[in-house]
Write an enzyme that holds these catalytic residues in place. Sequence first.
Site, PDB file in Angstrom:
ATOM      1  CG  ASP A   1      -1.793   1.210   1.312  1.00 51.85           C
ATOM      2  OD1 ASP A   1      -2.457   1.514   0.314  1.00 51.85           O
ATOM      3  OD2 ASP A   1      -1.825   1.863   2.380  1.00 51.85           O
TER       4      ASP A   1
ATOM      5  CD  GLU B   1      -5.809   0.686  -3.011  1.00 50.88           C
ATOM      6  OE1 GLU B   1      -5.494   0.165  -1.932  1.00 50.88           O
ATOM      7  OE2 GLU B   1      -6.567   1.641  -3.112  1.00 50.88           O
TER       8      GLU B   1
ATOM      9  CG  ASP C   1      -0.380   3.021   6.400  1.00 48.45           C
ATOM     10  OD1 ASP C   1      -0.570   3.919   5.586  1.00 48.45           O
ATOM     11  OD2 ASP C   1      -0.411   3.188   7.638  1.00 48.45           O
TER      12      ASP C   1
END
Lengths: 163, 163
Positions: free
Chosen positions: B12, B73, B146
Amino acid sequence: MPSEPLVILGIDPGARVLGWGAVVWRGPRRISLASFGAIRVPPGLKGGERLIEIRRRIKEVFAVVKPDAVVIEEVFYGRNFQSALTIGEARGVCVLAASEEGLPLVSYSAAEIKSAVTGNGRAHKSQVAAMVARILGLACPPKPADASDALACALCHTNRLGG
Amino acid sequence: MPSEPLVILGIDPGARVLGWGAVVWRGPRRISLASFGAIRVPPGLKGGERLIEIRRRIKEVFAVVKPDAVVIEEVFYGRNFQSALTIGEARGVCVLAASEEGLPLVSYSAAEIKSAVTGNGRAHKSQVAAMVARILGLACPPKPADASDALACALCHTNRLGG
């Protein structure tokens, strides 16, 4: 006050086209063009392959140009978040490559660059290109526009060195 | 149909904090936590130094986790253009590092990740974290958030492997 000539490399990072341009500074108002060009990433290269290609090509430019400093535009605006992310990836690869080679890195905003080259922080792109050509004694602005923008970055920095 | 266990590493990416989380996939519904954590970039590190630190730390994670695939992502929204650019730089460094090590890289949108983990592409962050904990048999969601988000990325990819 004699100075060593300094090679200043400007980079205009884009998602698929990265302009670059190098000038030699020999003292106030003694600036000449060294070389310029554009890195075009083949459309077939996606994701990590795109970034590996950018890394490889910008390192080639460093090897040929042997810059004393690298100047890269701060990017503060753009079409949308997604384009910022893609430009950010390309910019990050250039910043990383320069730092890994121990090259001093300087950033200026678009307004600072325009102001340094044309005297007007809101100058149109074509005015910036025309002044780049004039300062470097060229018959016409360097093509592509990405290379001309990169030379404007480099010229902005020479202003800080004493014009 | 026996399969080799696969280690899937989710990342992330953020400007100053990068979450990471690895899961081991041994077949449908046979998923366990490997490890997770967060890379925090010291506030004093700017520009290229920030990116060198991210590169060094993510390569350490690769060396420890030995992932078979890296999942990151896709980022499509955010506070503003400037934050996108900074996240893009960090993301680009991770994508580049993974590609240089020859690690397969996969991207999913936030909606795909939420949908894979909770069944709802618009689930709240806390729902995603709760489901990450539940799928991995943890008493509470991994911290920081996170790292939990990174594990959600990894779990999204295990869905594609057969759940």
